[in-house]
Design an enzyme around this catalytic site. Structure first.
Site, short mmCIF file in Angstrom:
data_model
loop_
_atom_site.label_atom_id
_atom_site.label_comp_id
_atom_site.label_asym_id
_atom_site.label_seq_id
_atom_site.Cartn_x
_atom_site.Cartn_y
_atom_site.Cartn_z
N LYS A 115 -6.80 3.24 -3.52
CA LYS A 115 -7.26 3.25 -2.13
C LYS A 115 -7.46 4.70 -1.70
CE LYS A 115 -5.29 2.01 2.42
NZ LYS A 115 -4.20 1.31 3.12
N ASP A 123 0.86 -1.18 0.00
CA ASP A 123 0.00 0.00 0.00
C ASP A 123 0.90 1.23 0.00
OD1 ASP A 123 -1.77 -2.08 0.54
OD2 ASP A 123 -3.04 -0.84 1.82
N LYS A 161 -10.21 0.07 -2.70
CA LYS A 161 -10.14 -0.11 -1.25
C LYS A 161 -10.45 1.20 -0.52
CE LYS A 161 -6.99 -1.30 2.55
NZ LYS A 161 -5.65 -1.75 2.94
#
Lengths: 308, 293
Positions: free
Chosen positions: A208, A145, A244
């Site tokens: 995300k 991430d 996400k």
């Protein structure tokens, strides 16, 4: 595949003309997702699906091996008194905890995601970010991430951000790359859309919303805007990108609203943890409590669930 | 031109606010002559859930207030009630209570609040204990609030019964949700307005109207409610409450008294909803045979 995408997109970067976002329209559409009536049986399915999509997260300066060990145990023992529940999708930790988490989770099927690129601010030189990512991958992270340089993005240096994402993608190897836009710092939905397009073209496997350190985080308006970017890209290229939302999704009601939105915007193909995740630390307990409430009719208390 | 009187809408009291029932249902309350006098919310399971959530949220702050501060706030409730005596007397009369009786009921209710306000910072001193133990420990027991309490208000009074079962619960630092009397609910909601203007933090007391029968199961099986005070007289409902209470070992306290009588208030009603915590603290027994001093 990512290599091809990169070449094509670099060529087209100037041509990718992100559409302007109609904020009022987005708000109205989002409000409608929240009025869907969900029957009990579907609700129960939705709740279990939400559980399987959670990236159980701890990203704090005070994280200890003990804390990570406890969270890893929870990841595949969500509620031992209640058999038949799925495990969460992954645990999300700092790079220094990756090897430890990996060992704790061995054969459980739960993945290990690591934040990187000087999370959460992203204010570090490029070679530090690359080393940060390489370290996490070498330690065994299944997913990375990364955060984008919001400062550069806001200053209009889009090529810098593009190159940054593309170089991190190269270092990732087999690990899937989630690109955190930190939408709370991007100020407008237009910027969110532009950053989403940029990340997707630069090689993101997932986009995300947030680090969880900045408010507002994953509002439905922001998530909707990002889902539309994914949809437009899929319609054009046939390539699926994951989504996400992270930060602020702490109740099962909000999780279900998000699932409704994903289904109506992207369709059933995205309704699994391969393509959709929730980044959350306290959502799991609320979903568990709702599942047991749905099955027994008895309202639950957090006294009888693990402490996050 | 004749003025049109503005009638009051009786709503619920949850988390310091006055929402309508989530279900949108209501029942008509009639006076003794059979004339409708108000529409009363018919609370649902979800209202119970919302009230329990609000009470849980308020528990941390209320239980950690100093006992002295809690006493001040309870006294403030009495002050506010004193200022609205006439309104309560009129409401009691509308529900079929005679004038003299109504006046007396309101007066006793006010005095009863002052009584429990006074106990707030004293009951622990009076009832705690230092226990003799056969080791060199300082061993003491003190009372702590049990948590969120579900209260079924007495059915045959509108104000006094409610006040009598509610005050000992919050005096001890608990938060609660109260199910008002089914046939005489008016004063409960007006009393909520008194609480609202008394520095009592939102969510410490939540008041619902509706039927005992419909809500008893939800309330008594709720895992986040730690005790039940039952002021009603329906033995069937009480039995099901007691059975449901087993799931998380709630205390079930049955309160059946003539609330007008002075002896219907006492110190021990406070500790009905308290937990006794005993602490063992190592200490040198100075002057003892095994002591080095």
């Amino acid at each position: 595949m990512s290599q091809t995408r990169k070449t094509i997109s670099k060529f087209n970067l100037q041509m990718v003309d992100s559409p302007a976002i109609d904020k009022v329209g987005v708000e109205e559409r989002v409000a409608r997702f929240q009025t869907r009536s969900i029957k009990n049986e579907s609700k129960l399915q939705g709740l279990k699906m939400s559980l399987s999509m959670i990236d159980l997260t701890t990203l704090e300066g005070k994280d200890t091996p003990g804390k990570v060990k406890q969270m890893c145990y929870k990841a595949h023992h969500l509620c031992d008194t209640h058999p038949g529940l799925p495990t969460v999708a992954a645990v999300c930790v700092y790079p220094s905890m990756v090897a430890f988490a990996k060992k704790e989770l061995k054969d459980s099927g739960v993945k290990v995601a690591s934040v990187s690129t000087a999370f959460p601010s992203g204010q570090a030189p490029m070679d530090v970010k690359l080393l940060d990512t390489r370290f996490a991958v070498d330690e065994g992270a299944d997913e990375i991430d990364m955060v984008i340089s919001r400062g550069k993005f806001l200053a209009g240096e889009y090529s810098f951000v593009f190159d940054e994402i593309a170089s991190i993608k190269e270092v990732c190897g087999n690990a899937r790359l989630k690109v955190i836009l930190e939408t709370g710092e991007l100020a407008t939905l237009d910027n969110v859309r532009k950053a989403s397009d940029l990340a997707i073209h630069a090689g993101a496997d997932f986009i995300k919303t947030s680090t969880g350190k900045i408010q507002p985080a994953a509002t439905m308006q922001v998530t909707y805007t990002m889902l539309m970017a994914i949809k437009d890209y899929f319609d054009k290229t046939g390539i699926m990108i994951g989504m996400k939302p992270a930060g602020g999704i702490s109740t099962s009601k909000l999780a279900l609203h998000n699932l409704v939105m994903v289904k109506e915007v992207l369709g059933d193909a995205w309704l699994n943890n391969e393509w959709f995740r929730f980044g959350a630390s306290s959502l799991a307990n609320d979903v568990l409590m709702q599942i047991i409430k749905s099955e027994t009719g008895i309202y639950q208390s957090s006294d009888y669930f693990s402490i996050d | 031109m004749a003025r049109i009187e503005i009638l009051k809408t009786y709503k619920l009291f949850i988390g310091g606010q006055f929402p309508r029932t989530e279900s949108g249902r209501f029942y008509a309350l009639k006076n003794t002559k059979g004339t409708p006098i108000a529409n009363i919310c018919l609370s649902s399971r979800k209202d119970v859930r919302n009230a329990a959530q609000a009470a849980r949220k308020a528990f941390g702050g209320w239980s950690e207030k100093t006992a002295f501060n809690r006493g001040q706030i309870l006294y403030r409730i009495a002050e506010m009630l004193e200022g609205r005596r006439d309104q309560f007397i009129a409401e009691l009369q509308a529900q079929g209570v005679g004038k003299a009786k109504a006046e007396k009921e309101v007066e006793i209710a006010i005095d009863r609040i002052v009584y429990y306000a006074g106990w707030c910072d004293k009951y622990n001193q009076v009832l705690s204990a230092v226990n003799p133990v056969s080791s060199s420990h300082f061993n003491f027991s003190v009372y702590e609030p049990t948590g969120v309490v579900g209260i079924f208000a007495p059915q045959n009074t509108s104000l006094l019964g409610l006040v009598s079962v509610l005050m000992p619960v919050i005096a001890g630092g608990n938060t609660c949700l109260v199910l008002a009397s089914e046939n005489m609910p008016l004063c409960a909601i007006t009393f909520a307005e008194v609480l609202h203007s008394s520095d009592l933090p939102g969510g410490v007391v939540n008041i619902l109207t509706g039927t005992n029968k419909e809500l008893a199961d939800t309330l008594s099986s709720h895992m986040d409610i730690n005790a039940i005070v039952y002021g009603g007289e329906d033995s069937e409902i009480l039995k099901s409450i007691q059975e449901n209470a087993v799931s998380n070992i709630k205390r079930v306290i049955v309160q059946k008294k003539d609330w007008v009588k002075p002896d219907s208030q006492d110190l021990y009603m406070i500790i009905d909803t308290q937990e006794l915590k005993t602490t063992w603290h190592p200490i040198e027994n100075i002057g003892g045979a095994t002591s080095s001093y």
